[in-house]
Enzyme design. Structure first.
Site, PDB file in Angstrom:
ATOM      1  N   THR A 190       0.809  -1.229   0.000  1.00  0.00           N
ATOM      2  CA  THR A 190       0.000   0.000   0.000  1.00  0.00           C
ATOM      3  C   THR A 190       0.838   1.273   0.000  1.00  0.00           C
ATOM      4  OG1 THR A 190      -0.114   0.060   2.430  1.00  0.00           O
ATOM      5  CG2 THR A 190      -1.842  -1.191   1.265  1.00  0.00           C
ATOM      6  N   CYS A 222       2.427   2.803   9.453  1.00  0.00           N
ATOM      7  CA  CYS A 222       1.472   2.863  10.568  1.00  0.00           C
ATOM      8  C   CYS A 222       2.200   2.727  11.895  1.00  0.00           C
ATOM      9  CB  CYS A 222       0.444   1.721  10.468  1.00  0.00           C
ATOM     10  SG  CYS A 222      -0.460   1.631   8.910  1.00  0.00           S
ATOM     11  N   CYS A 239      -2.303   0.360  14.981  1.00  0.00           N
ATOM     12  CA  CYS A 239      -3.243   0.762  13.928  1.00  0.00           C
ATOM     13  C   CYS A 239      -4.467  -0.141  13.932  1.00  0.00           C
ATOM     14  CB  CYS A 239      -2.556   0.709  12.567  1.00  0.00           C
ATOM     15  SG  CYS A 239      -3.605   1.301  11.213  1.00  0.00           S
ATOM     16  N   ARG A 272       3.955   6.843   2.972  1.00  0.00           N
ATOM     17  CA  ARG A 272       3.153   7.965   3.460  1.00  0.00           C
ATOM     18  C   ARG A 272       2.398   7.543   4.716  1.00  0.00           C
ATOM     19  NH1 ARG A 272       0.272   5.851  -0.888  1.00  0.00           N
ATOM     20  NH2 ARG A 272      -1.939   5.424  -0.493  1.00  0.00           N
ATOM     21  N   CYS A 286      -0.370   6.741   7.487  1.00  0.00           N
ATOM     22  CA  CYS A 286      -1.729   6.195   7.527  1.00  0.00           C
ATOM     23  C   CYS A 286      -2.695   7.267   8.029  1.00  0.00           C
ATOM     24  CB  CYS A 286      -1.757   4.987   8.458  1.00  0.00           C
ATOM     25  SG  CYS A 286      -3.397   4.296   8.750  1.00  0.00           S
ATOM     26  N   CYS A 309      -4.432   5.762  11.770  1.00  0.00           N
ATOM     27  CA  CYS A 309      -3.727   5.746  13.060  1.00  0.00           C
ATOM     28  C   CYS A 309      -2.810   6.942  13.269  1.00  0.00           C
ATOM     29  CB  CYS A 309      -2.934   4.453  13.211  1.00  0.00           C
ATOM     30  SG  CYS A 309      -1.507   4.302  12.102  1.00  0.00           S
ATOM     31  N   ASP A 343      17.008  13.456  50.783  1.00  0.00           N
ATOM     32  CA  ASP A 343      15.753  14.191  50.897  1.00  0.00           C
ATOM     33  C   ASP A 343      14.943  13.685  52.090  1.00  0.00           C
ATOM     34  OD1 ASP A 343      13.632  15.976  49.374  1.00  0.00           O
ATOM     35  OD2 ASP A 343      12.600  14.115  49.944  1.00  0.00           O
TER      36      ASP A 343
END
Length: 496
Positions: free
Chosen positions: A30, A34, A38, A63, A65, A68, A446
């Site tokens: 694709t 992601c 996702c 590129r 998604c 998500c 402390d």
């Protein structure tokens, strides 16, 4: 982690949000990348490749998604748990240093050559400083596109792009949408969980800051509210608010805990400061921590296990400005929280820059070291020794002899602080924990820590307690939060 294919595949199959930001999944069929969690059906194993950063995915031609939104994942916990050159470089890039000073400026801050920085970042993140900065610009651009009505040309330059053309090309490459289409899509789906949502108040940007669950907000926001300096910070209507000094101007931020995110509203005098403001807020709230790793190690200790079970996901309240916190740490030496706030408020009123806050009671920016460099020690209502400590710190910060910030080497910073007059282990470790972000900072001297140790049957002598705490490393700062939380103090609970 991205090289452990079997572990990555298991995380993707189970949609495990704990690994968001640790690695990214790119799908060969694709061309999309992601986050592990996702919600879409996981791809076939042979179609998955794993990358260590969003920038590496983008550089490989994938590129983001649209479901998500991997560019909005929590940051990798590795960069907040380390002080080596790569971690310091990542923190500086997150603060926009490459956009303002270039790769040579980044390298100069780190004390390396530009070639060394490039080589180290590529080896660990699969992308160099320019690619990492480009990925961050793309995320900033998306936030401005979706949450403001700024013209696209103004968005481009506010996000750090040098031209509208490079802005358009990057947005299309990363999100597969033109900037205008991205804004139209956000208008239709702005209420979806995980998205930044448009803000109706003029000039404000509202967004959600993600984190890895679980998160216990009590000590985190309780500490910030209980120690808030009047005029600079306040707790109002369920949110912590404060002023911010930023590279191009100033801002006011409102941060409120929610079950699955922190609601953030930013008002900026210059939108170019969005990236550094978000980075500062995430650092302040320790939102890139890995609570599973921290809690897992601390819960292995029988003395801490009940505390971890009761409040999983405690964070370390940190600081948006390391120099500011260092000054406040000195003002807080051997006095109550209320006294420390009073001393700081006097400095703010006398030396802070006034700002307007239409929504609340914020009036000033905390004074810079340069603004404090000329103060009259005699005007400080402090013991003589502490006046000398404060003026020595301010002079070192203003002159550049002492540098505190995301690029600090923790060991070097400790040594430089310890060399200043009046800086003992408590002050040094407080600054290391809160201002520098060292997850292993520890305060065995402390009083609150020693009282908690006594209640839990742990050693109370500093040397013995330090030896007993060795198995907690490298998370002793988180153990300190659990120990403090056993006491009845306002820092341990959310304000009513």
């Amino acid at each position: 982690m991205h090289t452990d294919r079997e572990r990555c595949e298991r995380a993707v199959r189970s949609r495990d949000a704990r690994f968001d930001g640790w690695f990214f999944t790119a799908v060969l069929t694709t061309g999309i990348y992601c986050r592990p969690s996702c919600p879409v059906v996981p791809p076939k194993t042979e179609n998955m490749v794993f990358h260590p950063s969003a920038a590496a995915c983008q550089q490989a031609g994938f590129r983001a998604c649209r479901r998500c939104r991997p560019d909005a994942s929590p940051g990798s916990p590795a960069w907040n748990a380390r002080a080596d050159g790569v971690a310091r470089a990542v923190r500086l890039i997150q603060d926009g240093v490459v956009d303002r000073e270039g790769v040579t400026g980044l390298a100069s801050r780190l004390g390396y050559s530009a070639r060394q920085v490039e080589r180290q970042l590529r080896a660990e993140l699969g992308a160099g400083p320019l690619a990492l900065a480009r990925a961050q610009r793309a995320q900033t651009a998306r936030l401005l596109i979706e949450t403001t009505a700024l013209p696209m040309a103004e968005v481009a330059f506010a996000a750090g792009f040098t031209s509208v053309r490079s802005f358009n090309d990057t947005v299309r490459a990363v999100f597969a949408l033109a900037p205008g289409a991205l804004r139209e899509r956000a208008a239709r789906t702005g209420g979806r969980a995980g998205r930044a949502t448009p803000q109706r108040a003029a000039g404000a940007i509202a967004l959600r800051l993600p984190f890895r669950a679980p998160l216990t907000p009590d000590n985190l926001f309780g500490h910030l509210a209980a120690t808030a300096v009047p005029g600079v910070e306040e707790w109002r209507d369920g949110a912590y608010r404060r002023t911010l000094s930023l590279p191009y101007g100033h801002g006011i931020v409102s941060l409120a805990p929610r079950p699955d995110h922190v609601a953030c509203r930013l008002s900026l005098t210059d939108p170019r400061d969005l990236t550094v403001a978000i980075s500062g807020c995430r650092r302040l709230l320790d939102l890139d921590a890995d609570p599973v790793a921290v809690d897992g190690q601390l819960a292995a200790d029988p003395g801490l296990a009940p505390l971890v079970r009761e409040a999983p996901g405690r964070r370390v309240p940190r600081a948006v400005d390391a120099a500011e916190f260092a000054v406040r740490a000195v003002l807080g030496q051997q006095v109550s929280t209320a006294s420390a706030r009073t001393h700081a408020a006097r400095l703010v009123a006398a030396h802070g820059v006034p700002v307007d806050d239409p929504e609340g009671g914020l009036t000033h920016l905390f004074p810079t070291p340069e603004a404090l460099a000329g103060l009259d020690p005699g005007a400080l209502a402090l013991p003589r020794a502490r006046r000398a400590t404060l003026t020595g710190l301010v002079e070192a910060l203003a002159s550049g002899a002492l540098r505190l910030g995301p690029d600090s080497d923790w060991a070097d910073a400790r040594a430089a602080l310890a060399a200043l007059p009046g800086f003992g282990p408590w002050t040094v470790e407080s600054i290391a924990m809160r201002a520098l972000g060292d997850p292993d900072a520890f305060l065995p001297t402390d009083l609150g820590v020693r009282r908690a140790a006594a209640r839990l049957g742990l050693p109370t002598a500093p040397a013995a307690l330090t030896a007993r705490a060795a198995p907690w490393r490298p998370w002793r700062a988180y153990a300190t939060q659990h120990l403090w939380a056993t006491g009845d103090h306002p820092v341990n609970r959310l304000p009513a």
